[in-house]
Write an enzyme that holds these catalytic residues in place. Structure first.
Site, PDB file in Angstrom:
ATOM      1  N   CYS A 104       2.912   3.514   6.620  1.00  0.00           N
ATOM      2  CA  CYS A 104       3.011   4.664   7.523  1.00  0.00           C
ATOM      3  C   CYS A 104       4.196   4.539   8.496  1.00  0.00           C
ATOM      4  CB  CYS A 104       1.730   4.918   8.293  1.00  0.00           C
ATOM      5  SG  CYS A 104       1.798   6.578   9.039  1.00  0.00           S
ATOM      6  N   CYS A 162       2.902  12.076   6.113  1.00  0.00           N
ATOM      7  CA  CYS A 162       2.798  11.398   7.398  1.00  0.00           C
ATOM      8  C   CYS A 162       2.539  12.440   8.481  1.00  0.00           C
ATOM      9  CB  CYS A 162       4.117  10.667   7.660  1.00  0.00           C
ATOM     10  SG  CYS A 162       4.031   9.633   9.101  1.00  0.00           S
TER      11      CYS A 162
HETATM   12  P1  FAD Z   1      -5.266  -1.220   2.154  1.00  0.00           P
HETATM   13  O1  FAD Z   1      -6.029   0.020   2.412  1.00  0.00           O
HETATM   14  O2  FAD Z   1      -4.621  -1.892   3.308  1.00  0.00           O
HETATM   15  O3  FAD Z   1      -6.244  -2.230   1.393  1.00  0.00           O
HETATM   16  C1  FAD Z   1      -5.859  -3.513   0.994  1.00  0.00           C
HETATM   17  C2  FAD Z   1      -7.147  -4.317   0.786  1.00  0.00           C
HETATM   18  O4  FAD Z   1      -6.823  -5.564   0.163  1.00  0.00           O
HETATM   19  C3  FAD Z   1      -7.843  -4.651   2.113  1.00  0.00           C
HETATM   20  O5  FAD Z   1      -9.174  -4.234   2.064  1.00  0.00           O
HETATM   21  C4  FAD Z   1      -7.714  -6.167   2.216  1.00  0.00           C
HETATM   22  O6  FAD Z   1      -8.810  -6.769   2.861  1.00  0.00           O
HETATM   23  C5  FAD Z   1      -7.634  -6.560   0.742  1.00  0.00           C
HETATM   24  N1  FAD Z   1      -6.998  -7.858   0.540  1.00  0.00           N
HETATM   25  C6  FAD Z   1      -5.940  -8.388   1.206  1.00  0.00           C
HETATM   26  N2  FAD Z   1      -5.662  -9.602   0.729  1.00  0.00           N
HETATM   27  C7  FAD Z   1      -6.552  -9.846  -0.262  1.00  0.00           C
HETATM   28  C8  FAD Z   1      -6.759 -10.951  -1.165  1.00  0.00           C
HETATM   29  N3  FAD Z   1      -5.987 -12.039  -1.118  1.00  0.00           N
HETATM   30  N4  FAD Z   1      -7.748 -10.854  -2.077  1.00  0.00           N
HETATM   31  C9  FAD Z   1      -8.520  -9.740  -2.152  1.00  0.00           C
HETATM   32  N5  FAD Z   1      -8.370  -8.680  -1.324  1.00  0.00           N
HETATM   33  C10 FAD Z   1      -7.401  -8.739  -0.399  1.00  0.00           C
HETATM   34  N6  FAD Z   1      -1.584   6.636   5.910  1.00  0.00           N
HETATM   35  C11 FAD Z   1      -1.615   7.996   5.819  1.00  0.00           C
HETATM   36  O7  FAD Z   1      -1.689   8.536   4.718  1.00  0.00           O
HETATM   37  N7  FAD Z   1      -1.565   8.793   6.939  1.00  0.00           N
HETATM   38  C12 FAD Z   1      -1.524   8.270   8.171  1.00  0.00           C
HETATM   39  O8  FAD Z   1      -1.496   9.003   9.157  1.00  0.00           O
HETATM   40  C13 FAD Z   1      -1.489   6.843   8.312  1.00  0.00           C
HETATM   41  N8  FAD Z   1      -1.428   6.282   9.537  1.00  0.00           N
HETATM   42  C14 FAD Z   1      -1.508   4.922   9.651  1.00  0.00           C
HETATM   43  C15 FAD Z   1      -1.531   4.369  10.918  1.00  0.00           C
HETATM   44  C16 FAD Z   1      -1.661   3.004  11.084  1.00  0.00           C
HETATM   45  C17 FAD Z   1      -1.658   2.429  12.462  1.00  0.00           C
HETATM   46  C18 FAD Z   1      -1.802   2.170   9.939  1.00  0.00           C
HETATM   47  C19 FAD Z   1      -1.999   0.684  10.119  1.00  0.00           C
HETATM   48  C20 FAD Z   1      -1.768   2.710   8.661  1.00  0.00           C
HETATM   49  C21 FAD Z   1      -1.608   4.085   8.502  1.00  0.00           C
HETATM   50  N9  FAD Z   1      -1.545   4.674   7.241  1.00  0.00           N
HETATM   51  C22 FAD Z   1      -1.525   6.041   7.127  1.00  0.00           C
HETATM   52  C23 FAD Z   1      -1.334   3.827   6.042  1.00  0.00           C
HETATM   53  C24 FAD Z   1      -2.561   3.623   5.174  1.00  0.00           C
HETATM   54  O9  FAD Z   1      -3.642   3.145   5.937  1.00  0.00           O
HETATM   55  C25 FAD Z   1      -2.215   2.641   4.066  1.00  0.00           C
HETATM   56  O10 FAD Z   1      -1.022   3.033   3.446  1.00  0.00           O
HETATM   57  C26 FAD Z   1      -3.328   2.579   3.026  1.00  0.00           C
HETATM   58  O11 FAD Z   1      -4.496   2.051   3.611  1.00  0.00           O
HETATM   59  C27 FAD Z   1      -2.891   1.753   1.827  1.00  0.00           C
HETATM   60  O12 FAD Z   1      -3.947   1.552   0.950  1.00  0.00           O
HETATM   61  P2  FAD Z   1      -3.987   0.224   0.046  1.00  0.00           P
HETATM   62  O13 FAD Z   1      -5.203   0.322  -0.796  1.00  0.00           O
HETATM   63  O14 FAD Z   1      -2.682   0.036  -0.626  1.00  0.00           O
HETATM   64  O15 FAD Z   1      -4.107  -0.969   1.098  1.00  0.00           O
END
Ligand code: FAD
Length: 461
Positions: free
Chosen positions: A211, A390
């Site tokens: 983000c 975003c």
């Molecule tokens: P995540 O949701 O981060 O999930 C990754 C998972 O992997 C976690 O549960 C973690 O525990 C797990 N993991 C890590 N290491 C390991 C391991 N070694 N073994 C097994 N599991 C593991 N997105 C939007 O669309 N709109 C917004 O307005 C927005 N605002 C944001 C604001 C903030 C402050 C933040 C921090 C993020 C924001 N985002 C936004 C971004 C969004 O939250 C992420 O892009 C999204 O969560 C990505 O999804 P993901 O599944 O790739 O990763």
């Protein structure tokens, strides 16, 4: 030290032993509410089982992992899908922008992992420590080897606060905060409420981040807060970003330059936070165009967006990743470039789009269709268009809803100028998106606004 058994397999026997000891100690350190949550989760998860095998293993139970597991566990049936995820709580991270601004409670941003992971999938409550894609296995911290026919990597992106000198220790001191971590996000609201006068400084690191709008959303919210409370005259608001632009898409960048101009916010491009000195309340920035030039700024409030990078266990597996350590997938099909039974979703992949939950939603449908085709022995043919979004919250009732593709072209859902600050978009972000996430996306129903966009543009977009 990493030991490579053979090309493509990245196994770490020493780290497994160490990890077992660490997880034992972690259990001893659990206390109070955490203990109850951990025991509840232990009852639900299956981390006591060893060396299991599944049709589909999903690594990471965040936005992408949970949505993928929901889709495939209902399609393949009970016991066929496993999710490997160590966390007790699943956070809706986009809410942290509003938590930092005091508009939502932190407690409302998370739900027990046991409640959001699909019941048909087995939850292995462990951290993955290494991958062995040549033998279709992943290894967990407690020494399990989990075999798969198909693997979806959804590990997210890693926060590296310790790459900034003085952090994370400086978070213990007044005024230093970060919306990016569940550990420090409450501190943002506290710092804002306690701010009386001086510099409020906001940083953006010199790495890919999730983000990319979030580092400045909290700045606009802070500006609005200080105005509402009669403190804005005594504050200098400074946005120091490593990027050469305020935002990557020109249409929205133009609108944001207008906002910072109107509000008297100072923006320094190509400035990277390298050190926090809490004793003197100073932040040190490096001018990336003249690396020898360091600028020290006094702060009363310092909002840090940390450097981020590929998760360590993934980065260590050379055959799965690109030179930056991110999962090397075909940006259109989301299939790994070398291992046809491996797919990726979300922040841990090298898909060249802005890393957001909205992008994950857009990728969900493509992954669902292409992985299903691969399971049926066919080639993946569905293409991700790079959709990402975003919601640039610019205050307590305003938002610019940026939506664009992987080439930086706007890809807007509504037939109006979305670069304009609007109250409707603010309420979409604050009041509707959380339910779209918890109820729609995590259950595998929400795959982005593609069809809504087509409908609202009468089929022309
Ligand atoms: P995540 O949701 O981060 O999930 C990754 C998972 O992997 C976690 O549960 C973690 O525990 C797990 N993991 C890590 N290491 C390991 C391991 N070694 N073994 C097994 N599991 C593991 N997105 C939007 O669309 N709109 C917004 O307005 C927005 N605002 C944001 C604001 C903030 C402050 C933040 C921090 C993020 C924001 N985002 C936004 C971004 C969004 O939250 C992420 O892009 C999204 O969560 C990505 O999804 P993901 O599944 O790739 O990763």
């Amino acid at each position: 030290m990493l030991q490579y058994t053979h090309s493509g397999s990245c196994v770490t026997p020493n780290s497994l032993v160490l990890a077992k000891m660490l997880s034992h100690n972690r259990v001893l350190l659990l206390s109070g509410r955490n203990t109850i949550q951990a025991l509840q989760n232990a009852a639900f998860s299956t981390s006591y089982k060893f060396n299991k095998s599944y049709q589909l293993v999903v690594v990471g139970g965040g936005a992408g992992g949970c949505a993928t597991a929901a889709k495939f566990s209902s399609k393949l049936g009970k016991g066929k899908v496993a999710v490997i995820e160590p966390a007790d709580v699943h956070y809706y991270q986009p809410m942290w922008t509003l938590v930092g601004g005091g508009m939502k409670k932190f407690e409302n941003s998370g739900k027990p992992m046991s409640k959001v992971l699909p019941k048909n999938a087995e939850w292995i409550k462990q951290r993955v420590v290494s991958f062995d894609p040549n033998n279709n296995k992943v290894m967990t911290e407690d020494g399990q080897e989990i075999s798969y026919e198909y693997l979806v990597v959804a590990l997210g992106i890693q926060l590296n606060y310790d790459q900034i000198k003085g952090l994370p220790d400086a978070f213990e001191t007044p005024g230093v905060c970060s919306n990016y971590s569940p550990l420090y996000v409450k501190k943002t609201w506290e710092s804002l409420k306690n701010f009386s006068e001086g510099n409020a400084v906001f940083s953006f690191p010199a790495t890919p981040i999730k983000c990319a709008g979030a580092p400045q959303k909290i700045m606009y919210i802070s500006d609005d807060y200080l105005r509402k409370h009669g403190k804005r005259d005594k504050a200098s608001i400074i946005y120091n970003t490593s990027l050469p632009v305020i935002f990557g898409v020109k249409k929205y960048a133009d609108a944001l330059w207008q906002v910072v101009k109107e509000r008297g916010i100072t923006v320094n491009l190509r400035h990277n936070l390298i050190e926090v000195k809490p004793e003197s309340k100073e932040a040190v920035f490096q001018n990336l165009d003249k690396p020898e030039e360091l600028k020290t700024i006094k702060y009363k409030m310092l909002h840090v967006t940390p450097p981020m990078g590929a998760p360590d266990p993934l980065r260590s597996c050379g055959s799965l990743v690109d030179s930056a350590g991110f999962l090397n997938v075909n940006k259109n099909t989301l299939q790994h470039v070398d291992y046809s039974n491996v797919f990726g979703i979300g922040d841990c992949t090298n898909v060249p789009t802005s890393k957001t939950a909205a992008a994950v939603a857009g990728q969900c449908g493509v992954l669902r269709k292409n992985l299903s085709l691969t399971m049926a022995g066919k080639s993946p043919v569905h293409h991700y268009d790079g959709y990402t979004s975003c919601p640039l919250v610019t205050g307590y009732s305003k938002c610019i809803l940026a939506e664009f593709d992987m080439n930086g072209n706007p890809l807007e859902t509504f037939p109006i100028n979305q670069a304009k600050e609007r109250r409707t978009m603010f309420h979409l972000k604050k009041d509707m998106m959380p339910d779209m996430y918890w109820l729609g996306m995590l259950n595998g129903y929400w795959e982005g606004p593609k069809y809504m966009r087509k409908l609202l543009h009468l089929g022309f977009k």
